[in-house]
Scaffold this active site. Structure first.
Site, PDB file in Angstrom:
ATOM      1  N   SER A 284      -5.736   5.494 -10.774  1.00 19.50           N
ATOM      2  CA  SER A 284      -7.157   5.705 -11.055  1.00 19.50           C
ATOM      3  C   SER A 284      -7.367   7.011 -11.830  1.00 19.50           C
ATOM      4  O   SER A 284      -6.552   7.929 -11.762  1.00 19.50           O
ATOM      5  CB  SER A 284      -7.945   5.754  -9.746  1.00 19.50           C
ATOM      6  OG  SER A 284      -7.421   6.755  -8.905  1.00 19.50           O
TER       7      SER A 284
ATOM      8  N   LYS B  65       4.604   5.567 -10.337  1.00 22.92           N
ATOM      9  CA  LYS B  65       3.201   5.331 -10.718  1.00 22.92           C
ATOM     10  C   LYS B  65       2.623   6.649 -11.201  1.00 22.92           C
ATOM     11  O   LYS B  65       2.584   7.637 -10.456  1.00 22.92           O
ATOM     12  CB  LYS B  65       2.422   4.811  -9.499  1.00 22.92           C
ATOM     13  CG  LYS B  65       0.915   4.641  -9.690  1.00 22.92           C
ATOM     14  CD  LYS B  65       0.562   3.253 -10.164  1.00 22.92           C
ATOM     15  CE  LYS B  65      -0.920   2.957 -10.017  1.00 22.92           C
ATOM     16  NZ  LYS B  65      -1.220   2.250  -8.760  1.00 22.92           N
TER      17      LYS B  65
ATOM     18  N   THR C 261      -9.244  -3.180  -9.092  1.00 23.40           N
ATOM     19  CA  THR C 261     -10.673  -3.320  -8.806  1.00 23.40           C
ATOM     20  C   THR C 261     -11.121  -4.786  -8.808  1.00 23.40           C
ATOM     21  O   THR C 261     -11.865  -5.218  -7.919  1.00 23.40           O
ATOM     22  CB  THR C 261     -11.488  -2.504  -9.824  1.00 23.40           C
ATOM     23  OG1 THR C 261     -11.167  -1.112  -9.656  1.00 23.40           O
ATOM     24  CG2 THR C 261     -12.977  -2.700  -9.637  1.00 23.40           C
TER      25      THR C 261
ATOM     26  N   GLY D 153      -7.785   8.089   0.885  1.00 24.40           N
ATOM     27  CA  GLY D 153      -7.029   9.092   1.633  1.00 24.40           C
ATOM     28  C   GLY D 153      -5.774   8.559   2.297  1.00 24.40           C
ATOM     29  O   GLY D 153      -5.394   9.021   3.374  1.00 24.40           O
ATOM     30  N   LEU D 154      -5.166   7.569   1.639  1.00 22.97           N
ATOM     31  CA  LEU D 154      -3.877   7.028   2.081  1.00 22.97           C
ATOM     32  C   LEU D 154      -3.885   6.430   3.492  1.00 22.97           C
ATOM     33  O   LEU D 154      -2.965   6.663   4.278  1.00 22.97           O
ATOM     34  CB  LEU D 154      -2.786   8.115   2.006  1.00 22.97           C
ATOM     35  CG  LEU D 154      -2.128   8.305   0.651  1.00 22.97           C
ATOM     36  CD1 LEU D 154      -1.270   9.584   0.653  1.00 22.97           C
ATOM     37  CD2 LEU D 154      -1.265   7.106   0.297  1.00 22.97           C
TER      38      LEU D 154
ATOM     39  N   LYS E 238       0.850  -1.195   0.000  1.00 25.83           N
ATOM     40  CA  LYS E 238       0.000   0.000   0.000  1.00 25.83           C
ATOM     41  C   LYS E 238       0.888   1.247   0.000  1.00 25.83           C
ATOM     42  O   LYS E 238       1.889   1.308   0.722  1.00 25.83           O
ATOM     43  CB  LYS E 238      -0.883  -0.014   1.256  1.00 25.83           C
ATOM     44  CG  LYS E 238      -1.624   1.294   1.546  1.00 25.83           C
ATOM     45  CD  LYS E 238      -2.682   1.630   0.527  1.00 25.83           C
ATOM     46  CE  LYS E 238      -3.357   2.980   0.824  1.00 25.83           C
ATOM     47  NZ  LYS E 238      -4.266   3.392  -0.274  1.00 25.83           N
TER      48      LYS E 238
ATOM     49  N   ASN F 256       4.772   6.911  -5.906  1.00 21.57           N
ATOM     50  CA  ASN F 256       3.437   7.257  -6.391  1.00 21.57           C
ATOM     51  C   ASN F 256       3.361   8.765  -6.652  1.00 21.57           C
ATOM     52  O   ASN F 256       3.391   9.555  -5.716  1.00 21.57           O
ATOM     53  CB  ASN F 256       2.422   6.828  -5.331  1.00 21.57           C
ATOM     54  CG  ASN F 256       1.000   6.995  -5.794  1.00 21.57           C
ATOM     55  OD1 ASN F 256       0.750   7.560  -6.856  1.00 21.57           O
ATOM     56  ND2 ASN F 256       0.073   6.525  -4.995  1.00 21.57           N
TER      57      ASN F 256
ATOM     58  N   CYS G 225      -1.538  10.108  -6.332  1.00 20.75           N
ATOM     59  CA  CYS G 225      -2.685   9.909  -5.430  1.00 20.75           C
ATOM     60  C   CYS G 225      -3.655  11.084  -5.552  1.00 20.75           C
ATOM     61  O   CYS G 225      -3.271  12.227  -5.312  1.00 20.75           O
ATOM     62  CB  CYS G 225      -2.250   9.775  -3.977  1.00 20.75           C
ATOM     63  SG  CYS G 225      -3.661   9.694  -2.850  1.00 20.75           S
TER      64      CYS G 225
END
Ligand code: DHB
Length: 309
Positions: free
Chosen positions: A193, A162, A270, A70-71, A43, A125, A128
């Site tokens: 996303s 990412k 998903t 929200g992380l 994560k 990342n 986000c």
């Protein structure tokens, strides 16, 4: 045969989890590792643990998902400790997703990983969409360029990023030009996303998740064509780097499309959330059967070989 040579090793399979799904707790990470997945990603973490946004913050629709988590995460030290104890001999690389709230946090986590000298590989990342007040770094080209320079200074090994989805060919070109300046940037994962979508429930005439007035990141079938476009364009524009496909994979067919567009490995988000880790063996079997029907014996036989008209 779905094995793939990548980052100097041979992965037993090309499918693994998308960061965010089945990867916040050690038990989930170990379930991914024990499955037919070929790698494991944690994560996205911050320096300090976070509870994340108020619930409901994840919602499944008929054709996808929307989330504004929200992380929520256990903090960098937790995932670093997992990386210390990870059984690398299983042949499945471990990726640590890093999503610091500011550049210095990402650099501190990279330095913290570097001093350990572990084989775990950072996936930083840049995308986000769900922390109120924090823009997606990947949409700020100057800030992304500055961040990559800082990552290079903080970390001497190979790493990946990412990316958020891009929607304009000028943006693909501008981002590729920045990424190509960094030789230790070994891979880019496309896509995160599609940020800040809105799902509406007709019966209640309401949004379906609580944070940000209902806005959240879209995954699943909504995002497949956008994901494929991003994989394809960065595959063309980033020679010598690997592309990890992420977005809309729920069967062997979408996995095949990502690889045909250029993906070296393929993440499942998903669909993994919906189905659990059994999704990896199912999708792998479907991809193997599709390859057999087409006469392909390895992923190298068709990776990137998408035909144009
Ligand atoms: C979260 C969502 C993302 O899309 C991401 O890349 C990182 C974190 C989240 O809301 O927790």
């Amino acid at each position: 045969d779905l094995s793939v040579s990548w980052l100097g090793q041979t992965l037993p399979g090309c499918l693994y989890n998308a960061s965010g799904v089945m990867c916040r707790e050690e038990g989930e990470l170990e379930a991914v590792r024990a499955s037919a997945a070929g790698a494991v990603v944690t994560k996205s973490c911050t320096l300090q643990p976070r509870e994340g946004n108020p619930e409901p913050r994840y919602f499944r629709t008929v054709i996808g998902s929307i989330n504004s988590m929200g992380l929520p995460n256990r903090g960098f030290a937790y995932y670093l400790d997992y990386a210390r104890r990870y059984d690398y001999r299983c042949g499945k690389p471990l990726f640590l997703s890093l999503s610091g709230l500011m550049l210095d946090d990402n650099c501190a986590m990279l330095r913290g990983l570097a001093v350990e000298g572990l084989p775990a590989i950072p996936e930083i990342n840049l995308s986000c969409p769900n922390v109120p007040g924090k823009p997606q770094l990947g949409y700020d080209f100057a800030a992304t360029a500055e961040a990559l320079d800082a990552f290079d200074a903080a970390y001497s090994g190979l790493y990946g990023v990412k990316l958020p989805p891009y929607f304009d060919t000028a943006h693909f070109a501008a981002m590729a030009e920045i990424l190509n300046r960094h030789s230790r940037l070994a891979f880019v994962t496309c896509i995160n996303s599609i940020g800040n979508g809105l799902v509406v429930d007709i019966d209640s005439e309401a949004v379906v998740i609580k944070p940000k007035g209902g806005l959240g990141g879209l995954g699943g079938d909504y995002v497949l064509p956008t994901a494929l476009a991003n994989v394809r364009e960065f595959y063309r524009l980033l020679p010598g780097k690997d592309i990890v496909g992420c977005g809309g994979v729920s069967s062997g067919r979408e996995a095949f499309m990502h690889i045909l567009a250029g993906a070296r490995a393929v993440q499942v988000g998903t669909c993994l959330h919906r189905e659990g880790v059994g999704a990896f063996a199912r999708i792998a079997a479907e991809l193997t059967e599709l390859m057999r029907a087409k006469g392909y014996r390895s992923l190298d036989d068709f990776r990137g070989r998408l035909r144009t008209l």
